[in-house]
Every structure is written in C-alpha cells, then in structure tokens.
Design an enzyme around this catalytic site. Structure first.
Site, PDB file in Angstrom:
ATOM      1  N   HIS A   1      -4.862  -7.115   5.720  1.00  0.00           N
ATOM      2  CA  HIS A   1      -5.647  -8.298   5.334  1.00  0.00           C
ATOM      3  C   HIS A   1      -4.829  -9.195   4.400  1.00  0.00           C
ATOM      4  CE1 HIS A   1      -8.984  -5.262   5.948  1.00  0.00           C
ATOM      5  NE2 HIS A   1      -9.341  -6.230   6.765  1.00  0.00           N
TER       6      HIS A   1
ATOM      7  N   SER B   1      -5.686   0.180   8.854  1.00  0.00           N
ATOM      8  CA  SER B   1      -7.078  -0.062   9.238  1.00  0.00           C
ATOM      9  C   SER B   1      -7.963   0.475   8.123  1.00  0.00           C
ATOM     10  CB  SER B   1      -7.381   0.695  10.540  1.00  0.00           C
ATOM     11  OG  SER B   1      -8.769   0.846  10.695  1.00  0.00           O
TER      12      SER B   1
END
Ligand code: PAF
Length: 284
Positions: free
Chosen positions: A37, A185
C-alpha cells in the site's frame, strides 16, 4: 493529515483541494496497511499534489461472513503509517455511511469478472466495482493507484473507467514481495510460521515455471503441472486455480507467450493467497 468519516466532510475537503487546482491522487484500501500500500502512496506522491487514502473493509466484496470477520484490522497502526507518509486526507467511513441502505444497483463486467478469482468468489468483483465506483464519485480523483498483485481487479477497474468515460487515470503498480518472495498481503498476518514457509513455495513455483518457459516450454498444461507439484509439496497448501492468461482479456492462452500472466490462488492453512508473474525476459 486530516481524517474524515463522513461523505459530507470528505466532499468539503475535496472541494477545497479542487479550488486550489490540486491534482488528486487516490489510493483505496481495506486497511491493515503494508509496504505494498505504501508503495502505491509513494507512487501517487510522485505524480499528484493531494493524496487521499480510503480505509474501508467493504462487506459487499466478501462472499463469506467468516472471511469478512477474520479480515485483519488495526486502524491506529494504519493511521500512524499514513501520518509518516504525510498524506493529505484519510477517508474512514463506517459501513452505514457507504451503504445507508442495501444498494439496488448491480454492476458487472461478465467477460472479465467470470474468470480467475471471479469463478471462485461469486459476487466479489461486483462488490469491488460497486465500492470503487462509489469512492471514485466521492473522491473525484485525477489518478487512482492499484497494485498488480490483484491483476484482475486492476484490469476490471481500468475497464470500468473506460466504459463509463470517467476522467480518472487508473495506474497499475508493481506487486511488492517480502525478501522471502511472498507477495505482500494483509492476509499474510493470519499465517502461522509453518504457513509462512509453505506460502513461500507459491512464488518459487512461479519462478521455476517462468524459467521453464524461458527455456522454451510453452504448453500451459505442462507449466501449470510444474507449479501445482511444487506448491503442493507444502502440506498446508491447497491450490484453487493456476491459469495462464492473456493480460488484456484474461482468456486462457493455448500457448504461453511473452506478456502473458500466470495467475494463481492458493489456500495456505485456510488463508486465501493470490499471486502472479508476467512472462517476460526480465530477471527473476
Ligand atoms: O484491493 C482492495 O484492497 C480492495 O478490493 C479495494 C480496491 C480497496 C476495494 O474495496
């Protein structure tokens, strides 16, 4: 960094940024942020001068209550990380803010959603399309950033923006891996130590298949078999799918060629992990 929870506050902040002619970069997330991210945010910061990040665990894209419940959340940690990245605005709505009532609209793109993850997660991409479309209307970004770990999601969103003439540039950013090779993840947090080491077989298998392709093997069935055999040496791994697809239409290919994507979904101790590799001549 400003944190807002309501659509009204969000719109007020966006209005101000637009008045100042800021280029708005948007990174939608479901929180539990990791380097993947942050890499999207850093990319956005290079190209935009007002960065919005949303944190919303979208119930409409989960096809199992249990998966939704188990999705990791740590909003305090997320906000600390975002503060360090010096972004401008965080949108963190409650479920009722996004879905005050059950939406009547249904958005789909069967030619792209009825493949790969879409086959195994009915309703997932329809939920993604719905929330991303809503977020795009609210944030009105100039550019939006998505990781290519979720390659199918990236393609579907890019196509939605094109089909609906939305004035948003959808940018796909490289998949980020840990040193171990595991694709980053939020779900990795649910793996035990043994799960972690079994999950490492996923990328190893993709690399070995790519090497075989580089040596001249182009039969999808043979390459898929190689990958399956390696992944399944991990006792906690259960392969959901392995496909070799055309990067544009996500159709299975008859012969693996440069640019195609090998995409896999694997359950490692009941945690669903996805990964992919592009067939190219770059180093692995
Ligand atoms: O990739 C995700 O985290 C989600 O699918 C997204 C794009 C934020 C929509 O909920």
């Amino acid at each position: 960094m400003k944190v807002v929870k309501s659509k009204i506050e969000l719109k007020q902040e966006i209005y101000k940024a637009k008045q100042e002619n800021k280029i708005i970069g948007f990174v939608p997330t479901m929180g539990y942020l990791h380097e993947g991210h942050l890499s999207l945010i850093r990319e956005a910061k290079k190209e935009c001068d007002y960065i919005v990040v949303s944190i919303f665990v979208n119930p409409k894209q989960f096809n199992s209550e249990e998966d939704l419940k188990k999705y990791p959340r740590d909003y305090e940690r997320d906000l600390n990380l975002l503060e360090k990245e010096a972004i401008d605005l965080v949108f963190m709505p409650e479920i009722e803010e996004i879905y005050p009532e059950d939406p009547k609209i249904f958005i789909d793109m069967p030619s792209l959603t009825n493949k790969l993850c879409g086959i195994h997660r009915p309703g997932h991409f329809q939920g993604v399309l719905l929330v991303v479309l809503k977020l795009f209307h609210l944030v009105e970004p100039n550019k939006a950033y998505f990781g290519k770990k979720d390659y199918q999601q990236y393609k579907i969103i890019k196509q939605m923006v094109k089909d609906l003439d939305m004035d948003i540039e959808v940018i796909g950013c490289p998949l980020i891996r840990e040193d171990s090779g595991i694709a980053l993840s939020s779900r990795n947090a649910r793996l035990s130590n043994k799960g972690y080491s079994d999950a490492q077989l996923i990328y190893r298998a993709l690399q070995i298949a790519k090497k075989e392709w580089l040596k001249g093997e182009t039969k999808p069935e043979t390459l898929k078999e190689i990958i399956k055999d390696i992944i399944e040496t991990g006792s906690l791994n259960r392969v959901e799918y392995i496909e070799i697809v055309d990067p544009e239409n996500l159709e299975n290919v008859k012969e693996a060629k440069e640019g195609d994507i090998i995409a896999v979904a694997v359950y490692t101790e009941n945690v669903r992990l996805i990964d992919n590799i592009e067939l190219n001549r770059e180093d692995i």
